[in-house]
Write a protein that holds these residues in place. Sequence first.
Motif, PDB file in Angstrom:
ATOM      1  N   ALA A   1       0.841  -1.201   0.000  1.00 44.91           N
ATOM      2  CA  ALA A   1       0.000   0.000   0.000  1.00 44.91           C
ATOM      3  C   ALA A   1       0.871   1.245   0.000  1.00 44.91           C
ATOM      4  N   VAL A   2       0.478   2.234  -0.779  1.00 45.72           N
ATOM      5  CA  VAL A   2       1.193   3.498  -0.814  1.00 45.72           C
ATOM      6  C   VAL A   2       0.186   4.642  -0.878  1.00 45.72           C
ATOM      7  N   ASN A   3       0.424   5.686  -0.101  1.00 45.91           N
ATOM      8  CA  ASN A   3      -0.413   6.872  -0.129  1.00 45.91           C
ATOM      9  C   ASN A   3       0.221   7.874  -1.080  1.00 45.91           C
ATOM     10  N   CYS A   4      -0.405   8.077  -2.219  1.00 49.04           N
ATOM     11  CA  CYS A   4       0.172   8.939  -3.254  1.00 49.04           C
ATOM     12  C   CYS A   4       0.257  10.397  -2.817  1.00 49.04           C
ATOM     13  N   GLY A   5      -0.517  10.783  -1.821  1.00 48.79           N
ATOM     14  CA  GLY A   5      -0.483  12.157  -1.352  1.00 48.79           C
ATOM     15  C   GLY A   5       0.535  12.395  -0.261  1.00 48.79           C
ATOM     16  N   ALA A   6       1.126  11.316   0.262  1.00 48.40           N
ATOM     17  CA  ALA A   6       2.060  11.448   1.381  1.00 48.40           C
ATOM     18  C   ALA A   6       3.513  11.478   0.934  1.00 48.40           C
ATOM     19  N   ILE A   7       3.770  11.224  -0.352  1.00 48.20           N
ATOM     20  CA  ILE A   7       5.142  11.199  -0.874  1.00 48.20           C
ATOM     21  C   ILE A   7       5.340  12.406  -1.781  1.00 48.20           C
ATOM     22  N   PRO A   8       6.415  13.168  -1.606  1.00 52.22           N
ATOM     23  CA  PRO A   8       6.686  14.317  -2.486  1.00 52.22           C
ATOM     24  C   PRO A   8       6.657  13.903  -3.954  1.00 52.22           C
ATOM     25  N   HIS A   9       6.079  14.745  -4.785  1.00 51.59           N
ATOM     26  CA  HIS A   9       5.927  14.408  -6.199  1.00 51.59           C
ATOM     27  C   HIS A   9       7.246  14.028  -6.858  1.00 51.59           C
ATOM     28  N   ALA A  10       8.331  14.682  -6.444  1.00 50.85           N
ATOM     29  CA  ALA A  10       9.629  14.421  -7.066  1.00 50.85           C
ATOM     30  C   ALA A  10      10.138  13.017  -6.759  1.00 50.85           C
ATOM     31  N   LEU A  11       9.667  12.429  -5.682  1.00 48.99           N
ATOM     32  CA  LEU A  11      10.133  11.097  -5.282  1.00 48.99           C
ATOM     33  C   LEU A  11       9.154   9.986  -5.628  1.00 48.99           C
ATOM     34  N   LEU A  12       7.923  10.342  -5.991  1.00 46.77           N
ATOM     35  CA  LEU A  12       6.884   9.335  -6.175  1.00 46.77           C
ATOM     36  C   LEU A  12       7.203   8.372  -7.314  1.00 46.77           C
ATOM     37  N   GLU A  13       7.763   8.893  -8.426  1.00 44.56           N
ATOM     38  CA  GLU A  13       8.089   8.011  -9.559  1.00 44.56           C
ATOM     39  C   GLU A  13       9.107   6.964  -9.147  1.00 44.56           C
ATOM     40  N   SER A  14      10.142   7.389  -8.412  1.00 46.67           N
ATOM     41  CA  SER A  14      11.155   6.448  -7.948  1.00 46.67           C
ATOM     42  C   SER A  14      10.556   5.421  -6.994  1.00 46.67           C
ATOM     43  N   GLU A  15       9.632   5.878  -6.120  1.00 52.96           N
ATOM     44  CA  GLU A  15       8.984   4.957  -5.185  1.00 52.96           C
ATOM     45  C   GLU A  15       8.184   3.887  -5.921  1.00 52.96           C
ATOM     46  N   LEU A  16       7.490   4.297  -6.960  1.00 55.80           N
ATOM     47  CA  LEU A  16       6.631   3.356  -7.679  1.00 55.80           C
ATOM     48  C   LEU A  16       7.423   2.421  -8.597  1.00 55.80           C
ATOM     49  N   PHE A  17       8.347   2.994  -9.367  1.00 53.36           N
ATOM     50  CA  PHE A  17       9.003   2.216 -10.428  1.00 53.36           C
ATOM     51  C   PHE A  17      10.444   1.845 -10.120  1.00 53.36           C
ATOM     52  N   GLY A  18      11.011   2.399  -9.041  1.00 50.90           N
ATOM     53  CA  GLY A  18      12.395   2.124  -8.701  1.00 50.90           C
ATOM     54  C   GLY A  18      13.350   3.007  -9.488  1.00 50.90           C
ATOM     55  N   HIS A  19      14.636   2.880  -9.205  1.00 45.94           N
ATOM     56  CA  HIS A  19      15.639   3.621  -9.970  1.00 45.94           C
ATOM     57  C   HIS A  19      16.943   2.835  -9.981  1.00 45.94           C
ATOM     58  N   VAL A  20      17.833   3.234 -10.895  1.00 43.87           N
ATOM     59  CA  VAL A  20      19.153   2.608 -10.969  1.00 43.87           C
ATOM     60  C   VAL A  20      20.179   3.545 -10.359  1.00 43.87           C
ATOM     61  N   ARG A  21      21.289   2.993 -10.017  1.00 50.57           N
ATOM     62  CA  ARG A  21      22.360   3.781  -9.407  1.00 50.57           C
ATOM     63  C   ARG A  21      22.784   4.921 -10.338  1.00 50.57           C
ATOM     64  N   GLY A  22      22.904   6.119  -9.768  1.00 52.58           N
ATOM     65  CA  GLY A  22      23.322   7.270 -10.543  1.00 52.58           C
ATOM     66  C   GLY A  22      22.215   7.958 -11.303  1.00 52.58           C
ATOM     67  N   ALA A  23      20.970   7.504 -11.127  1.00 52.85           N
ATOM     68  CA  ALA A  23      19.855   8.113 -11.869  1.00 52.85           C
ATOM     69  C   ALA A  23      19.672   9.572 -11.483  1.00 52.85           C
ATOM     70  N   PHE A  24      20.001   9.912 -10.240  1.00 53.90           N
ATOM     71  CA  PHE A  24      19.915  11.295  -9.773  1.00 53.90           C
ATOM     72  C   PHE A  24      20.805  11.418  -8.543  1.00 53.90           C
ATOM     73  N   THR A  25      20.962  12.624  -8.072  1.00 51.00           N
ATOM     74  CA  THR A  25      21.786  12.853  -6.881  1.00 51.00           C
ATOM     75  C   THR A  25      21.254  12.017  -5.714  1.00 51.00           C
TER      76      THR A  25
END
Length: 461
Positions: free
Chosen positions: A203-227
């Motif tokens: 379960a994830v609350n889409c309103g509780a996670i900053p918009h800038a981080l929500l994509e990474s939370e949902l889909f993941g990220h690879v090393r070095g994708a961002f700072t």
Amino acid sequence: MRKSQSDKIPILVVDDEENLRHMLQVLLSKQGYQVELATNGEEALRMALGGEYNFILSDIKMPVMDGAQFLTKAIEAGIQSTVIMMSAYGTMDTAIECMKQGAYDYISKPFKNDEILLVLKKAAERERLKSENKRLREDLKLEFSFSDIVSRNSRMHEIFNLVRKVADFKTTVLILGESGTGKELIARALHKHSRRKNAPFVAVNCGAIPHALLESELFGHVRGAFTDASSDKLGLFEQASGGTLFLDEIGEMPLLLQVKLLRVLQDEEIRPVGSSVVKKIDVRVISATAKELEQEVAANRFREDLYFRLNVLGIMLPPLRDRSEDIPLLADHFLSKFGERFGKGGVRLSQDALRTLVGYQWPGNVRELENCIERGLLLCEGDLLDVESLPDNLRGKSNGRAPATGNMPDSLSIKKAEELLERDLIGKALVKTGGNRTHAARLLEISHRSLLYKLKEYEME
């Protein structure tokens, strides 16, 4: 009521006077009790923790640990025995305080043998009623419970049946309803009744996670994708692989991410942030919101195509004010839930408190009712949760709505029926004796002391 192997009722007598202990042992043994003795509260506490007693008959004034201290320690330890205090001259106030803390009754020294036996007989009947009430509660739970949700409301039962029908399908479900109506519980029920029940429910609350981080939370990220992306991260879609992903407050999702979510739902594959590789996923998506999504679509704050993709199967949960017949059932459910947690089992609602709950509008719905019962249970004394323990916004008010006594279901609670019967009999006895409490107590076959306590408890003074 538990009995020993010898078919005798176990009772613990606690008193520092040897003669009194011996007298009670002889008296109670003849009446079919298996009597054990302790000389002070500390010894009694050890014995009660090591064995089971239906009743504990305890003196108040004792060395080492007195009766009041013993009662407090016993309650804290979760000892379920019915405790009856014995009070000598000068300890009457302490005895009354003990009753407020959880003792069943008290007997003044010196006492007659018949008085002891009568109090124990009434206590045994109380235990029988408690046991029967517990059984009836369990029967009610079986009849009106579905996957941790309790309701007797017809609309809710339609939803339960719908959940059973569609649980095994991967179809996306959109759950709508006001805040606090139980949207996540319905989502969990869909998961629990599906073939995916042994896989993760995330379960994830889409309103509780900053918009800038929500994509990474949902889909993941690879090393070095961002700072600060010092290593690969698994997204929630992958964490829910083979199971269910619950997107709560989907109406708070930013438009840019809505586009990507739509693609994921259509193609059943994700691309972690910073990666050029897509991954296939097998996830059942359930979403929920308290917002009116059609209005959000009209205001260009929510994509219409995503709305239709999420809303293949829509479930609208009714607010609690439209299912007032559930309030007594839910209140009883929460009393049991928090009673076990706080060591306050057996607490019941007074009739005035129940009327107040049923007459309130509940803008916060079931969640507000749950918080209300939790608060009331913490504040109430004894085994009756009255109006005084309810929040200020409920106390004596019904938000302009008269208590819906006509909508209240016929209660199956033996305790509530017992209370109503006691009120009625006490009232009739007082009328018959012209308000003479001593004579009324004789008619009722209870002590004058017990009558005074009940008059105070039922606010009939």
